[in-house]
Design a protein around this motif. Structure first.
Motif, mmCIF file in Angstrom:
data_model
loop_
_atom_site.group_PDB
_atom_site.id
_atom_site.type_symbol
_atom_site.label_atom_id
_atom_site.label_comp_id
_atom_site.label_asym_id
_atom_site.label_seq_id
_atom_site.Cartn_x
_atom_site.Cartn_y
_atom_site.Cartn_z
ATOM 1 N N GLY B 148 0.761 -1.347 -0.195
ATOM 2 C CA GLY B 148 0.116 -0.061 0.190
ATOM 3 C C GLY B 148 0.904 1.461 0.110
ATOM 4 N N ASN B 149 2.187 1.077 0.233
ATOM 5 C CA ASN B 149 2.964 2.389 0.254
ATOM 6 C C ASN B 149 3.976 2.462 -0.987
ATOM 7 O OD1 ASN B 149 2.268 2.931 2.859
ATOM 8 N ND2 ASN B 149 3.522 1.100 3.731
ATOM 9 N N ILE B 150 4.411 1.805 -1.432
ATOM 10 C CA ILE B 150 5.471 1.701 -2.505
ATOM 11 C C ILE B 150 5.182 1.003 -3.945
ATOM 12 C CG2 ILE B 150 7.403 2.125 -1.033
ATOM 13 C CD1 ILE B 150 8.042 -0.870 -1.096
ATOM 14 N N GLY B 151 4.060 0.128 -3.768
ATOM 15 C CA GLY B 151 3.882 -0.690 -5.105
ATOM 16 C C GLY B 151 3.150 0.019 -6.044
ATOM 17 N N PRO B 152 3.019 -0.580 -7.521
ATOM 18 C CA PRO B 152 2.280 0.069 -8.533
ATOM 19 C C PRO B 152 0.989 0.214 -8.257
ATOM 20 C CG PRO B 152 3.125 -2.070 -8.928
ATOM 21 C CD PRO B 152 3.780 -1.862 -7.746
ATOM 22 N N MET B 157 -3.745 3.788 -7.413
ATOM 23 C CA MET B 157 -4.918 4.208 -6.697
ATOM 24 C C MET B 157 -4.742 5.830 -6.230
ATOM 25 S SD MET B 157 -5.969 0.725 -4.780
ATOM 26 C CE MET B 157 -7.500 1.611 -4.103
ATOM 27 N N THR B 158 -3.614 6.105 -5.830
ATOM 28 C CA THR B 158 -3.313 7.396 -5.512
ATOM 29 C C THR B 158 -3.776 8.359 -6.784
ATOM 30 O OG1 THR B 158 -1.624 6.604 -4.218
ATOM 31 C CG2 THR B 158 -1.693 9.058 -4.441
ATOM 32 N N SER B 159 -3.002 7.899 -7.822
ATOM 33 C CA SER B 159 -3.301 8.775 -9.121
ATOM 34 C C SER B 159 -4.887 8.931 -9.576
ATOM 35 C CB SER B 159 -2.594 8.301 -10.441
ATOM 36 O OG SER B 159 -2.893 7.172 -10.609
ATOM 37 N N LEU B 160 -5.502 7.896 -9.140
ATOM 38 C CA LEU B 160 -6.841 7.968 -9.502
ATOM 39 C C LEU B 160 -7.673 8.691 -8.207
ATOM 40 C CD1 LEU B 160 -7.612 4.323 -10.847
ATOM 41 C CD2 LEU B 160 -7.754 6.483 -11.938
ATOM 42 N N GLY B 161 -7.059 9.146 -7.371
ATOM 43 C CA GLY B 161 -7.590 10.086 -6.187
ATOM 44 C C GLY B 161 -8.038 9.048 -5.112
#
Lengths: 279, 311
Positions: B148-152, B157-161
């Motif tokens: 949840g911190n470093i993976g693709p 998910m972060t880029s999808l907000g």
């Protein structure tokens, strides 16, 4: 015209779905390969000046091969899978031959035993075998890795199916020529069943190269570990971001032999791995 | 991969020497040739199973010199052990996710793939890659993919907000994380079994159906493929259940049964209790339960295979 367009659209849609699926299946491999080609900082984020890719590859694979016992693990794995396979083929081919071509009392009981053994998962027999190996002081040896698998009910079953259809006339002719029974098995029957043996060999090698359960029980020292167990030792030692590239290089090298075989001998491989359960 | 039964009753019937008269003169050879495999089967399969049954009735602990029989004590203890029920529940949930998803997806891919001619081999190789690969190694890779911190996945998910999910560290998600890996690992195997089953569906049949107006993909699955492929499906389901109940590598490599027992499955608990906890008696009772479950699936598989043979 419209129909043809429809057909092409449909074909394109089918390929789109298949390619998406294939991408998901292959993604972990691609990610692993890519990570093994990169320097420590690059993998999890952009680095301003990444070193040239060849330097990273040399660094990761060099450390994997020469600073970790990976080669030793691979050698252990080779000895284990090779020893198991040789023992299995030797014991099962003659047994299958006896079951298929000789009439002796107890044959049916033996065959029932073979079928019964097919339903017993390997993990269920681990504890008693472990206790005996511990008592006789054989834990942590190559022999202990192979002991539970020196024969295979599955191979007997498979080879029996094959030898049953081997023509009796040939056996008879060989006997008239003065061949002994053991010569007949190894010089006449075995060469004829090489395709079946090859398929079983692929099944056996895949299973034992990938097996983690039994080595975890039987092996204690890193010196004796096969690749699966060795990877766990390696990971528990390192763990930091610095050893990540070499770890991925190790994973790449451990998975490489079976992937290469599956690419070269795809038909045989699929046949070997899936012959459990299909007819 | 499991050794699984097929065509058992049929083989018993044909387990006769090809020529009785010919074979009868070689009694001694029969015994000598079958002795190595017979003795090894006895020593490494049959005797251990008997020992497991006996040990399951004792309070034996590994390394102790003495033991005493306690009857069904281990089994009553087992029924009251919340950790046993937890492990069984986790195995059941894992199986309930992995089997339908991997079988269903494999069926769809097989349906799409069976009409491909030139590209089929390429797809087969790629979908089969996870089956042949060393799961221990790939589990390590997956631990980063699902991190949840470093993976693709986290990046995506972060880029999808969205707030990234930490699959293997969150006790609500960890079992699903392992199920994702299990599905990925088993799909190709099921696909190959289905493709073998699809060879029974002739091209004439599909073309005739097309002329009759059964044209859409779903109609084809519903009216032609499914009735013909249903027997194969039952066999594939049985094999998948056996494999899912044998899940071990991912647990041992990624979660060690955690967080807080969320991913402790049956085989992992057997391993822990027997070899780490040294409770050989109790571990053997668990093994007996495990054997019975796998045995039931095997019987189910044999029945399904035989039914398929008669089909």
């Amino acid at each position: 015209m419209a129909l043809r367009l429809l057909h092409h659209t449909r074909t394109a849609a089918v390929h789109a779905v298949l390619i998406l699926g294939a991408g998901l299946m292959a993604y972990p491999f691609i990610w692993m390969w890519r990570a093994s080609f990169q320097s420590a900082g690059e993998i999890f984020g952009a680095v301003a000046n990444p070193p040239p890719i060849w330097d990273s590859i040399a660094e990761n694979y060099g450390r994997a091969l020469f600073e970790t016992p990976l080669l030793r693990f691979m050698l252990n794995g080779l000895i284990m899978t090779g020893g198991i396979l040789i023992a299995q083929v030797l014991t099962t081919v003659i047994c299958a031959f006896a079951l298929a071509k000789y009439d002796f009392r107890g044959r049916k009981i033996l065959f029932a035993l073979v079928l019964l053994s097919l339903a017993v998962p390997a993990q269920a027999t681990a504890l008693p075998i472990f206790i005996v190996l511990a008592k006789v002081g054989l834990l942590d040896t190559y022999l202990s890795m192979m002991v539970p698998y020196l024969t295979s009910g599955f191979a007997i079953f498979l080879f029996h199916q094959f030898i049953k259809s081997f023509p009796d006339e040939i056996l008879l002719a060989a006997r008239l020529d003065g061949m002994t029974e053991i010569e007949i098995v190894f010089r006449i029957v075995m060469p004829a069943m090489l395709p079946a043996i090859a398929a079983f060999a692929i099944f056996s090698i895949t299973f034992h190269w990938n097996d983690l359960y039994w080595p975890m029980i039987a092996i204690r020292s890193a010196d004796m570990a096969p690749p699966t167990l060795g990877l766990l030792f390696f990971r528990s030692q390192g763990g930091g971001g610095d050893s990540f590239g070499p770890l991925m290089a190790c994973a790449t090298l451990v998975t490489a032999p079976l992937i290469l075989v599956s690419l070269v001998a795809q038909r045989k491989f699929v046949q070997g791995v899936t012959m459990t359960g299909v007819k | 991969m499991t050794h699984t039964l097929s065509m058992a009753d049929e083989s018993l019937a044909v387990a006769m020497p090809v020529s009785k008269n010919e074979g009868a003169g070689y009694k001694i050879h029969g015994y000598v040739f079958s002795a190595p495999a017979f003795l090894l089967l006895l020593a490494t399969v049959i005797a251990p199973i008997v020992v497991v049954f006996i040990v399951s009735l004792t309070n034996y602990k590994l390394g102790r010199a003495s033991l005493s029989f306690i009857g069904l004590g281990n089994y009553t203890k087992l029924l009251q052990d919340p950790y046993f029920w937890n492990a069984l529940k986790n195995s059941a949930i894992y199986t309930a996710i992995v089997v339908p998803v991997s079988v269903g997806l494999a069926l769809i891919v097989a349906a799409l793939l069976s009409s491909r001619t030139r590209s089929r081999r390429v797809y087969e190789v790629i979908y089969f890659l996870p089956v042949t690969s060393t799961l221990t190694a790939m589990s390590i890779v997956w631990s980063y993919l699902l991190n949840g911190n470093i993976g693709p996945l986290a990046t995506l998910m972060t880029s999808l907000g969205m707030k990234p999910l930490d699959f293997l560290a969150d006790s609500d998600l960890a079992l699903f994380g392992l199920a994702i890996i299990g599905t990925w690992h088993m799909l190709g195997f099921n696909l190959i079994l289905f493709l073998a089953g699809f060879t029974t569906i002739s091209k004439e049949l599909t073309e005739a159906a097309q002329l009759d107006g059964i044209d859409s993909f779903w109609d084809r699955i519903r009216y032609i493929i499914w009735p013909l492929i249903a027997p194969t499906t039952i066999v594939v389901v049985a094999i998948s259940c056996i494999q899912a109940f044998q899940a071990f590598d991912t647990v041992a490599v990624l979660t060690n049964g955690g967080p807080y027992g969320a991913t402790e499955m049956l085989l992992y608990k057997i391993n822990q209790d027997s070899f780490i906890g040294l409770k050989a008696g109790y571990g053997s009772a668990l093994t007996v339960i495990y054997l019975i479950l796998i045995g039931l699936f095997s019987i189910f598989q044999v029945m399904a295979t035989n039914k398929k043979a008669h089909f």
